[in-house]
Design a protein around this motif. Sequence first.
Motif, PDB file in Angstrom:
ATOM      1  N   LYS A 575       0.805  -1.219   0.000  1.00 13.82           N
ATOM      2  CA  LYS A 575       0.000   0.000   0.000  1.00 13.82           C
ATOM      3  C   LYS A 575       0.845   1.280   0.000  1.00 13.82           C
ATOM      4  CE  LYS A 575      -3.850  -2.232   2.418  1.00 13.82           C
ATOM      5  NZ  LYS A 575      -4.707  -2.234   3.634  1.00 13.82           N
ATOM      6  N   ILE A 576       2.149   1.143   0.016  1.00 10.98           N
ATOM      7  CA  ILE A 576       3.050   2.307   0.013  1.00 10.98           C
ATOM      8  C   ILE A 576       4.148   2.056  -1.018  1.00 10.98           C
ATOM      9  CG2 ILE A 576       4.861   3.474   1.341  1.00 10.98           C
ATOM     10  CD1 ILE A 576       3.163   3.469   3.722  1.00 10.98           C
ATOM     11  N   HIS A 577       4.547   3.113  -1.717  1.00  9.11           N
ATOM     12  CA  HIS A 577       5.605   3.025  -2.724  1.00  9.11           C
ATOM     13  C   HIS A 577       6.945   2.734  -2.049  1.00  9.11           C
ATOM     14  CE1 HIS A 577       8.278   4.551  -6.028  1.00  9.11           C
ATOM     15  NE2 HIS A 577       7.337   3.983  -6.767  1.00  9.11           N
ATOM     16  N   TRP A 578       7.797   1.996  -2.760  1.00 11.96           N
ATOM     17  CA  TRP A 578       9.093   1.602  -2.202  1.00 11.96           C
ATOM     18  C   TRP A 578       9.941   2.792  -1.761  1.00 11.96           C
ATOM     19  CZ3 TRP A 578      13.616   3.488  -4.079  1.00 11.96           C
ATOM     20  CH2 TRP A 578      13.619   4.017  -5.370  1.00 11.96           C
ATOM     21  N   SER A 579       9.818   3.919  -2.469  1.00  9.25           N
ATOM     22  CA  SER A 579      10.662   5.074  -2.153  1.00  9.25           C
ATOM     23  C   SER A 579      10.368   5.626  -0.762  1.00  9.25           C
ATOM     24  CB  SER A 579      10.490   6.169  -3.204  1.00  9.25           C
ATOM     25  OG  SER A 579       9.135   6.560  -3.298  1.00  9.25           O
ATOM     26  N   LYS A 580       9.100   5.554  -0.336  1.00 12.54           N
ATOM     27  CA  LYS A 580       8.769   6.018   1.017  1.00 12.54           C
ATOM     28  C   LYS A 580       9.344   5.069   2.066  1.00 12.54           C
ATOM     29  CE  LYS A 580       4.722   8.910   0.337  1.00 12.54           C
ATOM     30  NZ  LYS A 580       3.372   9.247   0.819  1.00 12.54           N
ATOM     31  N   ALA A 581       9.240   3.778   1.802  1.00 12.84           N
ATOM     32  CA  ALA A 581       9.807   2.806   2.736  1.00 12.84           C
ATOM     33  C   ALA A 581      11.322   2.948   2.802  1.00 12.84           C
ATOM     34  CB  ALA A 581       9.421   1.395   2.301  1.00 12.84           C
ATOM     35  N   PHE A 582      11.948   3.207   1.669  1.00 11.77           N
ATOM     36  CA  PHE A 582      13.402   3.396   1.616  1.00 11.77           C
ATOM     37  C   PHE A 582      13.803   4.637   2.412  1.00 11.77           C
ATOM     38  CE2 PHE A 582      17.243   4.223  -1.331  1.00 11.77           C
ATOM     39  CZ  PHE A 582      18.080   3.515  -0.495  1.00 11.77           C
ATOM     40  N   ALA A 583      12.995   5.689   2.327  1.00 13.10           N
ATOM     41  CA  ALA A 583      13.266   6.908   3.095  1.00 13.10           C
ATOM     42  C   ALA A 583      13.188   6.628   4.591  1.00 13.10           C
ATOM     43  CB  ALA A 583      12.278   8.002   2.702  1.00 13.10           C
ATOM     44  N   LEU A 584      12.175   5.897   5.003  1.00 10.18           N
ATOM     45  CA  LEU A 584      12.028   5.554   6.418  1.00 10.18           C
ATOM     46  C   LEU A 584      13.217   4.738   6.907  1.00 10.18           C
ATOM     47  CD1 LEU A 584       8.237   4.614   6.472  1.00 10.18           C
ATOM     48  CD2 LEU A 584       9.282   6.697   7.373  1.00 10.18           C
ATOM     49  N   TYR A 585      13.680   3.836   6.063  1.00 12.60           N
ATOM     50  CA  TYR A 585      14.836   3.015   6.427  1.00 12.60           C
ATOM     51  C   TYR A 585      16.072   3.889   6.631  1.00 12.60           C
ATOM     52  CZ  TYR A 585      18.630  -0.371   6.004  1.00 12.60           C
ATOM     53  OH  TYR A 585      19.756  -1.119   6.228  1.00 12.60           O
ATOM     54  N   GLN A 586      16.264   4.861   5.757  1.00 11.25           N
ATOM     55  CA  GLN A 586      17.457   5.706   5.850  1.00 11.25           C
ATOM     56  C   GLN A 586      17.458   6.574   7.094  1.00 11.25           C
ATOM     57  OE1 GLN A 586      19.126   7.380   2.024  1.00 11.25           O
ATOM     58  NE2 GLN A 586      17.207   6.589   1.220  1.00 11.25           N
ATOM     59  N   ILE A 587      16.323   7.175   7.444  1.00  8.94           N
ATOM     60  CA  ILE A 587      16.319   8.026   8.641  1.00  8.94           C
ATOM     61  C   ILE A 587      16.409   7.191   9.911  1.00  8.94           C
ATOM     62  CG2 ILE A 587      15.000   9.842   7.488  1.00  8.94           C
ATOM     63  CD1 ILE A 587      12.632   8.963   9.383  1.00  8.94           C
ATOM     64  N   SER A 588      16.074   5.900   9.800  1.00  9.73           N
ATOM     65  CA  SER A 588      16.124   5.024  10.974  1.00  9.73           C
ATOM     66  C   SER A 588      17.507   4.421  11.191  1.00  9.73           C
ATOM     67  CB  SER A 588      15.107   3.885  10.823  1.00  9.73           C
ATOM     68  OG  SER A 588      13.794   4.383  10.712  1.00  9.73           O
ATOM     69  N   THR A 589      18.300   4.318  10.120  1.00 14.93           N
ATOM     70  CA  THR A 589      19.577   3.608  10.230  1.00 14.93           C
ATOM     71  C   THR A 589      20.801   4.466   9.941  1.00 14.93           C
ATOM     72  OG1 THR A 589      19.414   2.884   7.901  1.00 14.93           O
ATOM     73  CG2 THR A 589      18.490   1.423   9.589  1.00 14.93           C
ATOM     74  N   ARG A 590      20.614   5.590   9.245  1.00 13.12           N
ATOM     75  CA  ARG A 590      21.774   6.418   8.876  1.00 13.12           C
ATOM     76  C   ARG A 590      22.243   7.242  10.065  1.00 13.12           C
ATOM     77  NH1 ARG A 590      23.714   8.788   3.772  1.00 13.12           N
ATOM     78  NH2 ARG A 590      24.972  10.618   4.291  1.00 13.12           N
ATOM     79  N   LYS A 591      23.564   7.292  10.264  1.00 18.46           N
ATOM     80  CA  LYS A 591      24.117   8.085  11.371  1.00 18.46           C
ATOM     81  C   LYS A 591      23.866   9.566  11.128  1.00 18.46           C
ATOM     82  CE  LYS A 591      28.376   9.097  13.857  1.00 18.46           C
ATOM     83  NZ  LYS A 591      29.262  10.099  13.306  1.00 18.46           N
ATOM     84  N   PHE A 592      24.296  10.085  10.007  1.00 17.30           N
ATOM     85  CA  PHE A 592      24.078  11.438   9.470  1.00 17.30           C
ATOM     86  C   PHE A 592      25.254  11.887   8.692  1.00 17.30           C
ATOM     87  CE2 PHE A 592      25.599  12.491  13.853  1.00 17.30           C
ATOM     88  CZ  PHE A 592      26.725  13.236  13.595  1.00 17.30           C
TER      89      PHE A 592
END
Length: 592
Positions: A575-592
């Motif tokens: 129900k959600i496009h992959w790009s949104k899920a990918f964005a959520l993954y990055q803000i959850s795992t990326r240090k900065f």
Amino acid sequence: MCRIAGIIDKNKSIDQLQLEVKAMCDIMAHGGPDDKGYFEDKNQGLVFGHRRLSLIDLSPTGHQPMSYHKNKLTITYNGEIYNFLDLKKELLENGFQFVSQSDTEVILAAYQNWGIKAFEKLVGMFAFAIYDSEKQITFLVRDQMGIKPLYYAIENNRLVFASEVKAFEQSGNYSENKDWKTYFLAFGHIPEPYTTLSGVKVLPAGSVLSWDHISNKFDVLPFHFEQVAQNQVATSGLANQLHSAVKRHLLADAAVGVFLSGGIDSSIITLLADEVVGKNLQSLSINFNEAAFSEERFQQVVTAKTSGTHHQYVVKKEDFDQHFAEILTAMDQPSNDGINSWFVNKYAKETGLKAVLSGIGADELFGGYPSFNRMGLIRKLKLLPRFLLKLCAFIPDEKIKRICYLAYRNPIGEYLFLRGFFIPKDIARILGVRRAEVDTLIEALPVPSTLKTLKGKERASWFETNIFMRNQLLKDTDFMSMYHGVEVRVPFLDQDFVSFSDHIPASQRFQERPKGILIEAFKKLLPKMIWDRPKMGFTFPLQEWFLAGNQITDEKSYTGSPYSLKLLKKFKAGKIHWSKAFALYQISTRKF
């Protein structure tokens, strides 16, 4: 194409500055695998560093940092100057002498002759620093289209600059920009001038930062490109200007190829390049086993008209799985795009190419995106009361709910209606902050006053060029290509071509058919099968691949945000496009 870095700091020893600049260059070594060099001035507390990818003048005389004028001028430079031979001829006639065949030396001579006016004469993609020891000034300069990146930080009478944000962590303790996740979730990238690091900014396109070594004061001012004469019919002028641009962009002393997706833009570039280099042309394409994403039949129609060598690669899910972690490492800044660019440049490297021509820029210049036909809708929707626009945030449809962005008084809201990712209400829930904080931050983003004068499709072109292309496409292309030690050149963004295009009346430039004027200009060259078909973006089967894999679907990665976890489950349900899920993954795992 190279990687550059430098520090100016009179409060530290020159030995410490050397260590820091060397570390900055080392972490960017992938972008300059052929050579490295350093320059220092102890009196000014200045160190320049350089990592080289050799394309013009492969000899040691092209080594950087390069000095000129009895060592009074020194440059560290990233990019290509396509009109350097014309400038060199003019400078030779004025009595200047050269010891190399490089465009780097021409920049230095041009500055000596014309001062900062020289920057207006450069046709190319470039980011460089010039130290003028006589005037005790250093200039940071970035090309007019913002093709090449240049980041800087200024604090406590200290200037640091580099081609990549990750390099700054080698030169001091930089804290996280607390706002980057908000920007990223709204845009799918981090808009200029911001980065993930607090205090590290993007030098604006077409700008010069001047640093006074005596006062330690700085200024950032725009410079303007010398406009080309508009004395040709629009279609024939476009054809002539683009042919000249492609010819210039093929100039190199190393192998240059063309990326062919099968769309209008890359097909034009490929066919024009074939006219220039003929049987020496090397083109490459990517396809997939998933038929819905493959453009192989269109690529074959184009390559049948060329006389060079075509290289075809098939990207499979197994390739994506194998390289996913490496793709994340290559991202200098978070992005919801760039995976396709990573693979294109991987195969360009394997083909033996050091540079590849790309069709980036045509959609933005000639109305190739759906956004160009939605400006009338924006005008009508903005007539509604603001409270109704805000209420649209509660509409279930992911695209329609973006209408809420039109409640912003800042034109940025129009762009986010067209291309935004998450809406403010959802960003606030993901990050656990108040919605008002999100609204205030995004509405405060700077836009030039000139945008007020642009209407309709000209306004859409500004959005697509200055926000989407510059912050997403060009940024992704740069760090993904340089990760593989490959340079991507973009003839549609040639300054002369852009200048000519900008002076075509909007009624001609933006036609009912997307990129209609471009099709007219090259109708005799392009096969009908290429221009007479629906637009198909160069995309991967990432929805299917992400759902079938475990790269971003491990729920343990999202424990810090209950709402992110809820959205992840919606992605798993399709129900959600992959790009949104990918964005959520990055803000959850990326240090900065």
